[in-house]
Design a protein around this motif. Structure first.
Motif, PDB file in Angstrom:
ATOM      1  N   ALA A   6      31.267  71.793  35.729  1.00  0.00           N
ATOM      2  CA  ALA A   6      32.597  71.747  36.333  1.00  0.00           C
ATOM      3  C   ALA A   6      32.525  71.041  37.683  1.00  0.00           C
ATOM      4  O   ALA A   6      31.527  71.120  38.389  1.00  0.00           O
ATOM      5  N   SER A   8      33.778  70.765  41.423  1.00  0.00           N
ATOM      6  CA  SER A   8      34.431  71.602  42.429  1.00  0.00           C
ATOM      7  C   SER A   8      34.766  70.795  43.674  1.00  0.00           C
ATOM      8  O   SER A   8      34.063  69.832  44.007  1.00  0.00           O
ATOM      9  N   GLU A  36      43.940  71.980  49.243  1.00  0.00           N
ATOM     10  CA  GLU A  36      45.366  72.042  48.931  1.00  0.00           C
ATOM     11  C   GLU A  36      46.038  70.690  49.170  1.00  0.00           C
ATOM     12  O   GLU A  36      46.850  70.224  48.380  1.00  0.00           O
ATOM     13  N   GLN A  39      44.814  68.086  46.653  1.00  0.00           N
ATOM     14  CA  GLN A  39      45.435  68.375  45.362  1.00  0.00           C
ATOM     15  C   GLN A  39      46.890  67.902  45.345  1.00  0.00           C
ATOM     16  O   GLN A  39      47.342  67.270  44.386  1.00  0.00           O
ATOM     17  N   ARG A  74      38.062  63.687  36.977  1.00  0.00           N
ATOM     18  CA  ARG A  74      37.654  64.883  36.220  1.00  0.00           C
ATOM     19  C   ARG A  74      38.038  66.150  36.970  1.00  0.00           C
ATOM     20  O   ARG A  74      38.384  67.166  36.364  1.00  0.00           O
ATOM     21  N   TRP A  75      37.959  66.099  38.309  1.00  0.00           N
ATOM     22  CA  TRP A  75      38.375  67.254  39.101  1.00  0.00           C
ATOM     23  C   TRP A  75      39.852  67.541  38.833  1.00  0.00           C
ATOM     24  O   TRP A  75      40.256  68.686  38.638  1.00  0.00           O
ATOM     25  N   GLN A  76      40.667  66.503  38.789  1.00  0.00           N
ATOM     26  CA  GLN A  76      42.090  66.617  38.473  1.00  0.00           C
ATOM     27  C   GLN A  76      42.281  67.202  37.079  1.00  0.00           C
ATOM     28  O   GLN A  76      42.995  68.176  36.887  1.00  0.00           O
ATOM     29  N   ALA A  77      41.619  66.563  36.107  1.00  0.00           N
ATOM     30  CA  ALA A  77      41.804  66.943  34.703  1.00  0.00           C
ATOM     31  C   ALA A  77      41.354  68.373  34.435  1.00  0.00           C
ATOM     32  O   ALA A  77      41.911  69.062  33.586  1.00  0.00           O
ATOM     33  N   ASN A  78      40.338  68.831  35.204  1.00  0.00           N
ATOM     34  CA  ASN A  78      39.800  70.176  34.987  1.00  0.00           C
ATOM     35  C   ASN A  78      40.550  71.243  35.766  1.00  0.00           C
ATOM     36  O   ASN A  78      40.126  72.394  35.824  1.00  0.00           O
ATOM     37  N   GLY A  79      41.638  70.859  36.414  1.00  0.00           N
ATOM     38  CA  GLY A  79      42.482  71.877  37.045  1.00  0.00           C
ATOM     39  C   GLY A  79      42.184  72.176  38.496  1.00  0.00           C
ATOM     40  O   GLY A  79      42.432  73.286  38.976  1.00  0.00           O
ATOM     41  N   PHE A  80      41.632  71.213  39.234  1.00  0.00           N
ATOM     42  CA  PHE A  80      41.467  71.347  40.689  1.00  0.00           C
ATOM     43  C   PHE A  80      40.694  72.600  41.105  1.00  0.00           C
ATOM     44  O   PHE A  80      41.203  73.431  41.858  1.00  0.00           O
ATOM     45  N   LEU A  81      39.492  72.742  40.606  1.00  0.00           N
ATOM     46  CA  LEU A  81      38.694  73.920  40.994  1.00  0.00           C
ATOM     47  C   LEU A  81      38.324  73.827  42.474  1.00  0.00           C
ATOM     48  O   LEU A  81      38.078  72.738  42.991  1.00  0.00           O
TER      49      LEU A  81
END
Ligand code: HEM
Length: 82
Positions: A6, A8, A36, A39, A74-81
């Protein structure tokens, strides 16, 4: 997919922004040191770095590599962990 680690913000995304990036973008209302804020502006940030618009060539900083752009995506696609 499941084998990919993942992405981060703290570990993978934040280190791609230099002190200069953070300092220059704060007056423009974007805090590149804040998860924040990054994102909230993710689409515009991705467009500017992948297009080679930011960081501006005149700043002397290198353009983001395709690997860096892909990591951000990928950070975007994976939901901004965090
Ligand atoms: C939403 C996306 C962004 C917008 C709308 C934006 C807009 C701007 C504007 C208006 C300036 C001032 C004019 C200029 O110096 O060219 C600037 C400067 C700068 N930006 Fe961005 N920016 C964005 C994202 C980024 C990102 C993601 C980075 C770094 C990866 C970055 C790095 C810089 C740097 C280093 C400068 C200073 C250039 C210099 O003074 O030589 N910006 N940006």
């Amino acid at each position: 997919m499941t084998n990919e680690p993942a992405i981060s913000f703290a570990k993978d995304i934040r280190p791609m922004f230099t002190d200069m990036d953070v300092a220059h973008m704060k007056p423009a209302g974007i805090d590149l040191s804040s998860k924040e804020s990054v994102q909230a502006h993710a689409e515009a940030i991705y467009a500017s770095v992948s297009g080679g618009i930011m960081p501006p060539p005149s700043s002397g900083e290198a353009r983001w590599t395709p690997e860096m752009c892909e990591r951000f995506k990928r950070w975007q696609a994976n939901g901004f962990l965090p």
